[in-house]
Design a protein around this motif. Sequence first.
Motif, mmCIF file in Angstrom:
data_model
loop_
_atom_site.group_PDB
_atom_site.id
_atom_site.type_symbol
_atom_site.label_atom_id
_atom_site.label_comp_id
_atom_site.label_asym_id
_atom_site.label_seq_id
_atom_site.Cartn_x
_atom_site.Cartn_y
_atom_site.Cartn_z
ATOM 1 N N ALA A 1 47.460 50.202 33.310
ATOM 2 C CA ALA A 1 46.327 50.877 33.466
ATOM 3 C C ALA A 1 45.665 49.690 34.414
ATOM 4 O O ALA A 1 45.004 49.707 35.423
ATOM 5 C CB ALA A 1 45.287 51.083 32.532
ATOM 6 N N GLN B 1 40.352 48.508 35.357
ATOM 7 C CA GLN B 1 39.940 49.732 34.740
ATOM 8 C C GLN B 1 39.209 49.530 33.485
ATOM 9 O O GLN B 1 38.892 50.846 33.010
ATOM 10 C CB GLN B 1 41.050 50.645 34.673
ATOM 11 C CG GLN B 1 41.716 51.028 36.156
ATOM 12 C CD GLN B 1 40.933 51.793 37.162
ATOM 13 O OE1 GLN B 1 40.374 52.601 36.566
ATOM 14 N NE2 GLN B 1 40.751 51.231 38.421
ATOM 15 N N GLU C 1 39.599 48.573 24.506
ATOM 16 C CA GLU C 1 40.687 49.318 25.461
ATOM 17 C C GLU C 1 41.905 48.288 25.744
ATOM 18 O O GLU C 1 41.566 47.228 25.690
ATOM 19 C CB GLU C 1 39.967 49.553 26.848
ATOM 20 C CG GLU C 1 38.699 50.567 26.636
ATOM 21 C CD GLU C 1 38.287 50.828 28.115
ATOM 22 O OE1 GLU C 1 38.255 51.773 28.310
ATOM 23 O OE2 GLU C 1 37.635 49.919 28.577
ATOM 24 N N HIS D 1 44.444 55.335 32.897
ATOM 25 C CA HIS D 1 43.644 54.521 32.159
ATOM 26 C C HIS D 1 43.839 53.846 31.132
ATOM 27 O O HIS D 1 44.639 54.208 30.522
ATOM 28 C CB HIS D 1 42.433 55.615 32.137
ATOM 29 C CG HIS D 1 42.174 56.416 33.165
ATOM 30 N ND1 HIS D 1 41.302 56.014 34.573
ATOM 31 C CD2 HIS D 1 42.569 58.018 33.672
ATOM 32 C CE1 HIS D 1 41.357 56.981 35.235
ATOM 33 N NE2 HIS D 1 41.928 57.903 34.923
ATOM 34 N N SER E 1 41.552 57.496 22.232
ATOM 35 C CA SER E 1 42.329 58.034 23.001
ATOM 36 C C SER E 1 43.304 59.095 22.231
ATOM 37 O O SER E 1 43.900 60.099 22.837
ATOM 38 C CB SER E 1 43.470 57.106 23.835
ATOM 39 O OG SER E 1 42.575 56.603 24.960
ATOM 40 N N ARG F 1 35.087 58.355 25.952
ATOM 41 C CA ARG F 1 35.075 57.473 26.909
ATOM 42 C C ARG F 1 33.923 57.868 27.864
ATOM 43 O O ARG F 1 33.333 57.059 28.424
ATOM 44 C CB ARG F 1 36.376 57.079 27.387
ATOM 45 C CG ARG F 1 36.349 55.883 28.413
ATOM 46 C CD ARG F 1 37.619 55.481 28.830
ATOM 47 N NE ARG F 1 37.719 54.173 29.476
ATOM 48 C CZ ARG F 1 37.425 54.009 30.800
ATOM 49 N NH1 ARG F 1 37.337 55.082 31.640
ATOM 50 N NH2 ARG F 1 37.540 52.810 31.299
#
Length: 217
Positions: free
Chosen positions: A18, A22, A82, A90, A128, A167
């Motif tokens: 990703a 990002q 993340e 992403h 996620s 998100r």
Amino acid sequence: MLEKLPDALGHALRKHRAGLDQIAFNLLDLRNGTAALQVSSLAFADHAPIPAHYTADGAGISPPLEWSGVPREAASLLLIVEDADAPTPHPLVHAIVVDLPPQDGALPEGALKSSGNEGLGYHTGRNSYLQAAWLPPDPPPGHGVHRYAFQLFALDADPGFGATPGRDAVMEALREHACASGCLIGTYLRPDGSISVENEVPAQVTPAGAGLDEPLA
């Protein structure tokens, strides 16, 4: 979960990442002209390995975090974790926590809900995998070092988050209300056994708080 993937798949996806550009911290880039938050952990230093205890190879509970430098105008704090090196378009979201008190503070070890751990009842958003919980680091074998960004933001107003914001909702609120930010990077490597660990470490180690937009070598 991903530890069961074949090593060959990790190798094939090695160049698919990703990217640090990002992550939320760099997409918003509040470093110029705004207050800076200091984020740290008793479990690992900035840009240092995350102990396996906090990953899918261990107990999988959330690590301890602490922060300071919260500006007076802050109405609440928001945490988003993340994986910048996920083989996805992403970054993979590992945790979202909203409505944290607007003051210097900390999250103790295991504060966030995870498998086999109820957590301490913080207002948690969706990761996620669509779970309102901590998703422990679980990189594919052979994919190389993954960088996990523990990003803390101060908001100057209450966005009125829903029960389990994702998100997209978080990014919208941050664009409108973020007034300070800080980032702690932890790494994790799941080797495949055919490559020495020393050859997996990125050629350049970014100093704490600098160069967060540089791609992994």
